[in-house]
Design a protein around this motif. Structure first.
Motif, PDB file in Angstrom:
ATOM      1  N   VAL A  75      -3.238  -0.354  -6.124  1.00 54.82           N
ATOM      2  CA  VAL A  75      -2.056   0.505  -6.268  1.00 54.82           C
ATOM      3  C   VAL A  75      -2.278   1.800  -5.498  1.00 54.82           C
ATOM      4  O   VAL A  75      -3.326   2.434  -5.604  1.00 54.82           O
ATOM      5  CB  VAL A  75      -1.773   0.801  -7.752  1.00 54.82           C
ATOM      6  CG1 VAL A  75      -0.614   1.794  -7.889  1.00 54.82           C
ATOM      7  CG2 VAL A  75      -1.471  -0.487  -8.512  1.00 54.82           C
ATOM      8  N   SER A  76      -1.292   2.193  -4.722  1.00 54.56           N
ATOM      9  CA  SER A  76      -1.309   3.464  -3.989  1.00 54.56           C
ATOM     10  C   SER A  76      -0.174   4.348  -4.504  1.00 54.56           C
ATOM     11  O   SER A  76       0.898   3.850  -4.880  1.00 54.56           O
ATOM     12  CB  SER A  76      -1.141   3.237  -2.485  1.00 54.56           C
ATOM     13  OG  SER A  76      -2.207   2.461  -1.967  1.00 54.56           O
ATOM     14  N   SER A  77      -0.416   5.653  -4.519  1.00 51.92           N
ATOM     15  CA  SER A  77       0.579   6.607  -5.023  1.00 51.92           C
ATOM     16  C   SER A  77       0.967   7.600  -3.931  1.00 51.92           C
ATOM     17  O   SER A  77       0.148   7.945  -3.075  1.00 51.92           O
ATOM     18  CB  SER A  77       0.032   7.379  -6.228  1.00 51.92           C
ATOM     19  OG  SER A  77      -0.321   6.499  -7.277  1.00 51.92           O
ATOM     20  N   TYR A  78       2.212   8.057  -3.994  1.00 53.74           N
ATOM     21  CA  TYR A  78       2.667   9.101  -3.075  1.00 53.74           C
ATOM     22  C   TYR A  78       3.868   9.824  -3.678  1.00 53.74           C
ATOM     23  O   TYR A  78       4.472   9.368  -4.660  1.00 53.74           O
ATOM     24  CB  TYR A  78       3.011   8.531  -1.697  1.00 53.74           C
ATOM     25  CG  TYR A  78       4.119   7.501  -1.674  1.00 53.74           C
ATOM     26  CD1 TYR A  78       5.442   7.884  -1.478  1.00 53.74           C
ATOM     27  CD2 TYR A  78       3.830   6.144  -1.827  1.00 53.74           C
ATOM     28  CE1 TYR A  78       6.454   6.943  -1.445  1.00 53.74           C
ATOM     29  CE2 TYR A  78       4.840   5.196  -1.792  1.00 53.74           C
ATOM     30  CZ  TYR A  78       6.159   5.608  -1.604  1.00 53.74           C
ATOM     31  OH  TYR A  78       7.157   4.667  -1.564  1.00 53.74           O
ATOM     32  N   GLN A  79       4.232  10.943  -3.061  1.00 53.86           N
ATOM     33  CA  GLN A  79       5.313  11.806  -3.531  1.00 53.86           C
ATOM     34  C   GLN A  79       6.376  11.943  -2.445  1.00 53.86           C
ATOM     35  O   GLN A  79       6.052  12.003  -1.247  1.00 53.86           O
ATOM     36  CB  GLN A  79       4.760  13.197  -3.868  1.00 53.86           C
ATOM     37  CG  GLN A  79       5.647  14.034  -4.766  1.00 53.86           C
ATOM     38  CD  GLN A  79       5.450  13.720  -6.236  1.00 53.86           C
ATOM     39  OE1 GLN A  79       4.465  13.063  -6.620  1.00 53.86           O
ATOM     40  NE2 GLN A  79       6.374  14.163  -7.064  1.00 53.86           N
ATOM     41  N   SER A 114       4.454  12.874   0.968  1.00 53.55           N
ATOM     42  CA  SER A 114       3.021  13.179   1.012  1.00 53.55           C
ATOM     43  C   SER A 114       2.252  12.213   1.900  1.00 53.55           C
ATOM     44  O   SER A 114       1.030  12.320   2.028  1.00 53.55           O
ATOM     45  CB  SER A 114       2.442  13.143  -0.409  1.00 53.55           C
ATOM     46  OG  SER A 114       2.593  11.856  -0.984  1.00 53.55           O
ATOM     47  N   LEU A 115       2.969  11.255   2.553  1.00 52.92           N
ATOM     48  CA  LEU A 115       2.315  10.252   3.391  1.00 52.92           C
ATOM     49  C   LEU A 115       2.269  10.708   4.851  1.00 52.92           C
ATOM     50  O   LEU A 115       3.256  11.260   5.361  1.00 52.92           O
ATOM     51  CB  LEU A 115       3.069   8.918   3.306  1.00 52.92           C
ATOM     52  CG  LEU A 115       3.105   8.231   1.940  1.00 52.92           C
ATOM     53  CD1 LEU A 115       3.972   6.989   2.014  1.00 52.92           C
ATOM     54  CD2 LEU A 115       1.697   7.887   1.467  1.00 52.92           C
ATOM     55  N   PRO A 116       1.172  10.457   5.540  1.00 52.85           N
ATOM     56  CA  PRO A 116       1.133  10.715   6.993  1.00 52.85           C
ATOM     57  C   PRO A 116       2.149   9.823   7.705  1.00 52.85           C
ATOM     58  O   PRO A 116       2.164   8.598   7.493  1.00 52.85           O
ATOM     59  CB  PRO A 116      -0.304  10.353   7.383  1.00 52.85           C
ATOM     60  CG  PRO A 116      -1.074  10.391   6.097  1.00 52.85           C
ATOM     61  CD  PRO A 116      -0.125   9.979   5.029  1.00 52.85           C
ATOM     62  N   ASP A 117       3.021  10.434   8.490  1.00 52.96           N
ATOM     63  CA  ASP A 117       4.070   9.693   9.200  1.00 52.96           C
ATOM     64  C   ASP A 117       4.990   8.936   8.249  1.00 52.96           C
ATOM     65  O   ASP A 117       5.664   7.981   8.662  1.00 52.96           O
ATOM     66  CB  ASP A 117       3.462   8.713  10.207  1.00 52.96           C
ATOM     67  CG  ASP A 117       2.669   9.427  11.282  1.00 52.96           C
ATOM     68  OD1 ASP A 117       3.063  10.559  11.661  1.00 52.96           O
ATOM     69  OD2 ASP A 117       1.653   8.857  11.727  1.00 52.96           O
ATOM     70  N   SER A 131       7.016   1.897   4.325  1.00 51.26           N
ATOM     71  CA  SER A 131       7.618   3.218   4.551  1.00 51.26           C
ATOM     72  C   SER A 131       7.987   3.836   3.208  1.00 51.26           C
ATOM     73  O   SER A 131       8.436   3.137   2.276  1.00 51.26           O
ATOM     74  CB  SER A 131       8.876   3.107   5.414  1.00 51.26           C
ATOM     75  OG  SER A 131       8.563   2.590   6.692  1.00 51.26           O
ATOM     76  N   ALA A 132       7.814   5.153   3.089  1.00 45.61           N
ATOM     77  CA  ALA A 132       8.113   5.847   1.831  1.00 45.61           C
ATOM     78  C   ALA A 132       9.515   5.488   1.345  1.00 45.61           C
ATOM     79  O   ALA A 132      10.478   5.518   2.120  1.00 45.61           O
ATOM     80  CB  ALA A 132       7.989   7.352   2.029  1.00 45.61           C
ATOM     81  N   HIS A 133       9.598   5.137   0.081  1.00 47.54           N
ATOM     82  CA  HIS A 133      10.886   4.710  -0.473  1.00 47.54           C
ATOM     83  C   HIS A 133      11.883   5.865  -0.432  1.00 47.54           C
ATOM     84  O   HIS A 133      11.559   7.020  -0.715  1.00 47.54           O
ATOM     85  CB  HIS A 133      10.713   4.216  -1.906  1.00 47.54           C
ATOM     86  CG  HIS A 133      11.972   3.679  -2.491  1.00 47.54           C
ATOM     87  ND1 HIS A 133      12.463   2.422  -2.201  1.00 47.54           N
ATOM     88  CD2 HIS A 133      12.872   4.242  -3.356  1.00 47.54           C
ATOM     89  CE1 HIS A 133      13.579   2.223  -2.863  1.00 47.54           C
ATOM     90  NE2 HIS A 133      13.859   3.313  -3.569  1.00 47.54           N
ATOM     91  N   ASP A 134      13.120   5.521  -0.087  1.00 49.15           N
ATOM     92  CA  ASP A 134      14.210   6.497  -0.007  1.00 49.15           C
ATOM     93  C   ASP A 134      15.340   5.999  -0.903  1.00 49.15           C
ATOM     94  O   ASP A 134      15.840   4.893  -0.723  1.00 49.15           O
ATOM     95  CB  ASP A 134      14.681   6.615   1.449  1.00 49.15           C
ATOM     96  CG  ASP A 134      15.618   7.786   1.661  1.00 49.15           C
ATOM     97  OD1 ASP A 134      16.532   7.985   0.837  1.00 49.15           O
ATOM     98  OD2 ASP A 134      15.441   8.513   2.658  1.00 49.15           O
TER      99      ASP A 134
END
Length: 240
Positions: free
Chosen positions: A167-171, A204-207, A222-225
């Protein structure tokens, strides 16, 4: 024969006794003391009842914008969040034409309901997407009746993994418009209908991407939108 002196004395005694009884039966006059100089007659005070809290506000449709002179506070709960296995609570304040809201959602499982809130790529990659919390506030103005237009500032936390992977987390952070209408059902009970657009303005993710390793190899996520979506909430409002 009765002497004249005795007769005269008896008549005088009788007249005195009847006169005394008449004075005894007569009511005494009521004497009103004079009022002090400059004194005025007191008038009964008119008591005014303060408004205080009104737990049963009334509402009538109008074409003009709602412009309540008293502040109105409401608490509501989102229905879509319940369908996603989570929960959301929001507190809103209305004053004149201004609208303020703070909301906090938690434990949202985006895979629920067939993953309709996920992108096509996320579904094709069979990702698991979980939102521990999403929170933020909004401000706006009423336009017509209880229809308001505003802007919301939100932040969202995600936990994501590919099948069998870690599991990976991001903001993410979003700022976007909201159009809403508050429909009063009975007294202070209401339903809020929202149309929102929450585009990502930063993450908070690179690119804005992350590589996820899983049973079928590594995929790029890709970061969820959240993008454009609608929601309905139920709540209760009262006037201050």
């Amino acid at each position: 024969m009765i002497p004249k002196s005795i007769y005269a004395a008896a008549v005088a005694a009788f007249l005195l006794s009847t006169t005394g009884l008449a004075f005894a039966d007569a009511p005494l006059p009521t004497v009103t003391p004079p009022s002090a100089p400059g004194a005025e007659a007191a008038t009964p005070a008119t008591s005014t009842e303060g408004r205080g809290l009104n737990f049963f506000p009334s509402h009538h449709f109008q074409w003009g914008p709602s412009d309540a002179k008293n502040a109105q506070v409401g608490v509501n709960f989102g229905l879509m969040q319940l369908a996603l296995g989570g929960f959301n609570i929001a507190a809103e304040l209305r004053y004149r034409r201004f609208w303020f809201e703070y909301s906090h959602g938690m434990d949202l499982k985006l895979n629920n309901l067939g993953g309709f809130s996920m992108t096509g790529a996320e579904r094709d990659q069979n990702l698991r997407l979980f939102v521990p919390y999403t929170t933020g506030f909004g401000v706006g103005l009423t336009l017509v009746d209880e229809l308001w237009l505003g802007v919301e500032f939100k932040t969202h936390r995600y936990e994501v993994n590919a099948p069998g992977g870690a599991v990976s987390s991001y903001q993410t952070y979003s700022i976007g418009p909201v159009l809403g209408y508050k429909a009063f059902i009975w007294k202070g009970l209401f339903a809020d209908a929202y149309l929102r657009y929450w585009p990502n303005i930063a993450t908070s993710l690179p690119d804005n991407k992350i590589a996820l390793a899983g049973n079928d190899g590594t995929v790029s996520h890709s970061a969820h939108d959240f993008g454009v979506f609608a929601n309905v909430s139920l709540g209760y409002a009262f006037d201050l």
